[in-house]
Structure formats: structure tokens, C-alpha cells
Design a protein around this motif. Structure first.
Motif, PDB file in Angstrom:
ATOM      1  N   GLN A 257       0.903  -1.074  -0.020  1.00 11.20           N
ATOM      2  CA  GLN A 257      -0.178  -0.015   0.009  1.00 11.20           C
ATOM      3  C   GLN A 257       0.864   1.301   0.122  1.00 11.20           C
ATOM      4  N   GLY A 258       0.268   2.461  -0.496  1.00  6.71           N
ATOM      5  CA  GLY A 258       1.068   3.784  -0.349  1.00  6.71           C
ATOM      6  C   GLY A 258       0.411   4.464   0.505  1.00  6.71           C
ATOM      7  N   VAL A 259       1.356   5.173   1.179  1.00  6.49           N
ATOM      8  CA  VAL A 259       0.916   6.111   2.545  1.00  6.49           C
ATOM      9  C   VAL A 259       1.985   7.383   2.346  1.00  6.49           C
ATOM     10  N   TRP A 260       1.253   8.590   2.868  1.00  9.01           N
ATOM     11  CA  TRP A 260       2.161   9.518   2.946  1.00  9.01           C
ATOM     12  C   TRP A 260       2.632   9.915   4.381  1.00  9.01           C
ATOM     13  N   TYR A 261       3.678  10.402   4.411  1.00  9.06           N
ATOM     14  CA  TYR A 261       4.318  10.753   5.936  1.00  9.06           C
ATOM     15  C   TYR A 261       4.750  12.346   5.897  1.00  9.06           C
ATOM     16  N   GLY A 262       4.564  12.717   6.985  1.00 10.82           N
ATOM     17  CA  GLY A 262       5.102  14.261   7.167  1.00 10.82           C
ATOM     18  C   GLY A 262       5.797  14.497   8.499  1.00 10.82           C
ATOM     19  N   PHE A 263       6.984  15.229   8.675  1.00  9.10           N
ATOM     20  CA  PHE A 263       7.579  15.345   9.866  1.00  9.10           C
ATOM     21  C   PHE A 263       8.350  16.639   9.699  1.00  9.10           C
ATOM     22  N   ALA A 264       8.952  17.378  10.527  1.00 10.24           N
ATOM     23  CA  ALA A 264       9.538  18.424  10.539  1.00 10.24           C
ATOM     24  C   ALA A 264      10.947  18.063  11.533  1.00 10.24           C
ATOM     25  N   VAL A 265      12.051  18.519  11.071  1.00  7.24           N
ATOM     26  CA  VAL A 265      13.323  17.946  11.756  1.00  7.24           C
ATOM     27  C   VAL A 265      14.220  19.329  11.639  1.00  7.24           C
ATOM     28  N   LYS A 266      14.867  19.517  12.702  1.00  6.72           N
ATOM     29  CA  LYS A 266      15.932  20.545  12.885  1.00  6.72           C
ATOM     30  C   LYS A 266      17.101  19.942  13.671  1.00  6.72           C
ATOM     31  N   PHE A 267      18.204  20.250  13.115  1.00  7.98           N
ATOM     32  CA  PHE A 267      19.675  19.759  13.711  1.00  7.98           C
ATOM     33  C   PHE A 267      20.078  20.604  14.749  1.00  7.98           C
ATOM     34  N   GLY A 268      20.208  19.914  15.967  1.00  5.36           N
ATOM     35  CA  GLY A 268      20.839  20.648  17.034  1.00  5.36           C
ATOM     36  C   GLY A 268      22.404  20.761  16.775  1.00  5.36           C
ATOM     37  N   ASP A 269      22.907  21.970  17.477  1.00  2.00           N
ATOM     38  CA  ASP A 269      24.313  22.377  16.903  1.00  2.00           C
ATOM     39  C   ASP A 269      25.150  21.566  18.291  1.00  2.00           C
ATOM     40  N   PRO A 270      26.336  20.847  17.929  1.00  2.00           N
ATOM     41  CA  PRO A 270      26.899  21.048  16.620  1.00  2.00           C
ATOM     42  C   PRO A 270      26.415  20.001  15.394  1.00  2.00           C
ATOM     43  N   ILE A 271      26.228  20.459  14.341  1.00  2.00           N
ATOM     44  CA  ILE A 271      26.014  19.416  13.271  1.00  2.00           C
ATOM     45  C   ILE A 271      27.117  18.709  12.719  1.00  2.00           C
ATOM     46  N   PRO A 272      27.108  17.287  13.017  1.00  2.00           N
ATOM     47  CA  PRO A 272      28.289  16.444  12.667  1.00  2.00           C
ATOM     48  C   PRO A 272      28.716  16.573  11.281  1.00  2.00           C
ATOM     49  N   ILE A 273      29.968  16.853  11.191  1.00  2.00           N
ATOM     50  CA  ILE A 273      30.606  16.965   9.643  1.00  2.00           C
ATOM     51  C   ILE A 273      31.621  15.859   9.433  1.00  2.00           C
ATOM     52  N   ASP A 274      31.792  14.831  10.146  1.00  2.00           N
ATOM     53  CA  ASP A 274      32.517  13.743  10.025  1.00  2.00           C
ATOM     54  C   ASP A 274      32.048  12.527   8.936  1.00  2.00           C
TER      55      ASP A 274
END
Length: 339
Positions: A103-120
Motif C-alpha cells: 500500500q501507498g501512504v504519506w508521511y510528514g515530519f519536521a526536523v531541526k539539527f541541533g548544534d553542533p551538526i556532525p561533519i565527519d
């Protein structure tokens, strides 16, 4: 009497199946405004060893809308040299509400990266969609869709069973492809490509025939470069990506509202739509997901920080979760590509 009991058991089974089918189709919403998960959202925090690295906080200081949002964090739990050990703070859908795999279904969610954002250069996931695995099944099945972070850059991958490449996916002579970072047997070499990318109609892919899987790179943010493609030097026409001209947002851009449609189809009938902040990013069609022995009948969604062992803390914020068979319950009016 035995027949009566048998028929009663069958009726109960059918009623249970009908109830579950009805449950998955009910829209789910949770704004994380209270002190616990809302009954209307169908979400929970799963308790196990890997999840003991995580913490969940219903907080009010950082939010997209409403009164609050989730703060999900992971801390060191695994040895940093043990790639098989994971640290997670993932939120799961309740088992009874899982969506059938066809079956097909829609998802929605919001995300915000906390500091510090990993860069490795490390394994980081912020959301993943998987097929149920029956206990005892052999194999390590990757998510059929995942939103990932690497070198501080956001990207999306689609996984399916291994489909042998064909010569039409070749661009030019690729015998010197990949700088030795990816090794394919000679019969697979025709699908390799150089830094110029794949031909039209083919998607960049990481072939893994030893696990009967392959992983396609389907979307990236604007900071992604050719050097980040070191795993995706194969090409496949089994997965088609339609680019709508919008990149994934940068992790540093603040709140990102993802809207995603998932309909697996390991036989080539799959479809995925990825939107970010109401803008279409990509449509993915073709072979999506797994059809191995030992897999269950449903798909399921998890979101939250997930990584291999690391010595640093990592935090993400989530808000505005919704799920529905109907696009209009997830995307803003006028943006829906499907009924």
C-alpha cells in the motif's frame, strides 16, 4: 462443537485483520505539545540496548509550531571502532498501525539539527522506512528509504534486491572507475561510470550482490560534490529518479518539513515521492524494497538519530508528525502530485 469453535476462530481472525486494515488507514497526527506521545499519533519510544543510548524530551524551547517539540539525543554507548554496534533514539509506529507493504501512504515530519551538526564521514540516519523482518530471518536488510547525513551533508537513498546491471547503463569506458574504492566482478563492470554520472534513465547505485541488495543515491543537498559519490559508482535502470529541480535543504537551514510518499515494489512497481518544505525534490520509480524469504507483510517508519558508535553527543528536534493515505492530510493544498 469443534466446527463451531473453528468457525468462531476464523471469524475472530477475519475481524482482527479487518480492524488492522482499518487502523492503518486512519490519519495519524502528533505535534508533541504535551508531556507524552499523543494517542492520535500512534508513536512510541522502543526500549532496548541500542535505544538506551538515547534520551527523549518533550520540551518547549525549540519548536516549529504549537506548544512544543521532541528533543532526541544519543550519547556514547558503543566502542567507536565497532561499526556493528548502533546508538539510537528512534521513535516507532505502533505495530498494530503499520501499513501493508503493498500500500501507498504519506508521511510528514519536521526536523531541526541541533548544534553542533556532525561533519565527519560516519553513518548517520535521521529517518528510515523498512519492511518487517520475521524473527529468525537470515540477512541484514537495509531500509528501503533512508534520509542520511554524511560529511555534514543531507542525502536520501533507496534500497532494493540486487538487479544485475545491463550494458545500456554504461556511459564511457569505465575500467578505471572509482579509484579502487569499489570493486565489482568483471561481469558487473559495464555498469560502472566515472565522475560524470550515469546516463539518462539510470540512477547511481552501490551494487552489493553478496547481500542481494543495491542502494541508489536518489537525492542530495546543494553542498554534495562528486567526491561524496565514492560508493555510488554503479548505474542501474531498475530504479528511475525524476529530478524536480529542488535540492534537499542544507542541515544548517533550520526546520525542514519533509513530506514523503512510500509504496514499495520489489518487482519494479514501487514509487516514492520526496518533498521538502512543500517543494518537490524527486520522484523515484521501479524496484524499491525487498522480497526475501523471512520478511513480513508490513512496512514501518522510524525517525530519530541513529548512528554507529561515536564519542560525541548528537541531538535532533522533531515536530509536526502526520501520516495518512491521503496526500492532502500531509502536504499543503495544491501541492499533491497524487490523489
Amino acid at each position: 462443537m469443534k466446527n463451531a469453535i473453528r468457525w468462531a476462530g476464523l471469524a475472530a481472525f477475519l475481524l482482527c485483520g479487518a480492524a488492522q486494515a482499518e487502523d492503518w488507514a486512519k490519519p495519524l497526527f502528533d505535534g508533541f505539545d504535551g508531556s507524552d506521545f499523543s494517542p492520535a499519533g500512534g508513536l512510541y519510544y522502543r526500549e532496548n540496548f541500542e535505544q538506551s543510548a538515547g534520551t527523549v524530551e518533550f520540551q518547549k524551547a525549540v519548536k516549529l509550531s504549537g506548544a512544543g517539540a521532541l528533543k532526541l539525543s544519543v550519547k556514547a554507548l558503543c566502542p567507536t571502532d565497532d561499526d556493528g554496534c548502533s546508538e539510537r533514539a528512534e521513535i516507532w509506529e505502533k505495530t498494530a498501525l503499520r501499513v501493508p507493504y503493498d500500500q501507498g501512504v504519506w508521511y510528514g515530519f519536521a526536523v531541526k539539527f541541533g548544534d553542533p551538526i556532525p561533519i565527519d564521514d560516519h553513518r548517520y540516519l535521521i529517518a528510515q522506512w523498512k519492511r518487517e523482518i520475521i524473527p529468525g530471518a537470515e540477512g541484514d536488510f537495509s531500509p528501503f528509504l533512508a534520509l542520511r547525513l554524511r560529511n555534514g551533508k543531507l542525502f536520501a537513498t533507496v534500497e532494493t534486491n540486487y538487479v544485475a546491471p545491463d550494458a545500456s547503463a554504461q556511459t564511457e569506458d569505465s575500467s578505471s572507475c572509482c579509484g579502487g574504492k569499489m570493486q565489482l566482478s568483471p561481469q558487473h563492470a559495464s555498469a560502472q561510470t566515472d565522475e560524470a554520472g550515469c546516463p539518462e534513465g539510470a540512477a547511481p547505485v552501490w551494487f552489493r550482490p553478496e547481500t542481494n541488495q543495491m542502494r541508489a543515491l536518489v537525492a542530495t543537498d546543494s553542498a554534495w560534490t562528486a567526491e561524496d559519490n565514492d560508493l555510488y559508482h554503479g548505474c542501474t535502470k531498475a530504479i528511475r529518479v525524476i529530478d524536480h529541480g529542488n535540492k534537499l535543504p542544507l542541515p544548517s537551514s533550520g526546520w525542514i518539513d519533509f513530506e514523503v510518499f512510500t509504496k514499495p515494489g520489489p518487482d519494479g512497481t514501487g514509487r516514492i515521492e520526496i518533498f521538502a518544505n512543500d517543494k518537490p525534490v524527486v520522484t523515484v520509480e521501479g524496484h524499491i524494497g525487498h522480497a526475501d524469504h523471512g520478511l513480513g507483510n508490513n512496512q514501518y517508519f522510524k525517525f530519530g538519530p541513529y548512528r554507529a558508535g561515536h564519542s560525541d553527543d548528537w541531538t535532533l528536534y522533531y515536530d509536526h508528525f502526520r501520516r495518512s493515505p491521503h496526500c492532502a492530510d500531509v502536504l499543503s493544498e495544491g501541492s499533491c502530485p497524487l490523489p
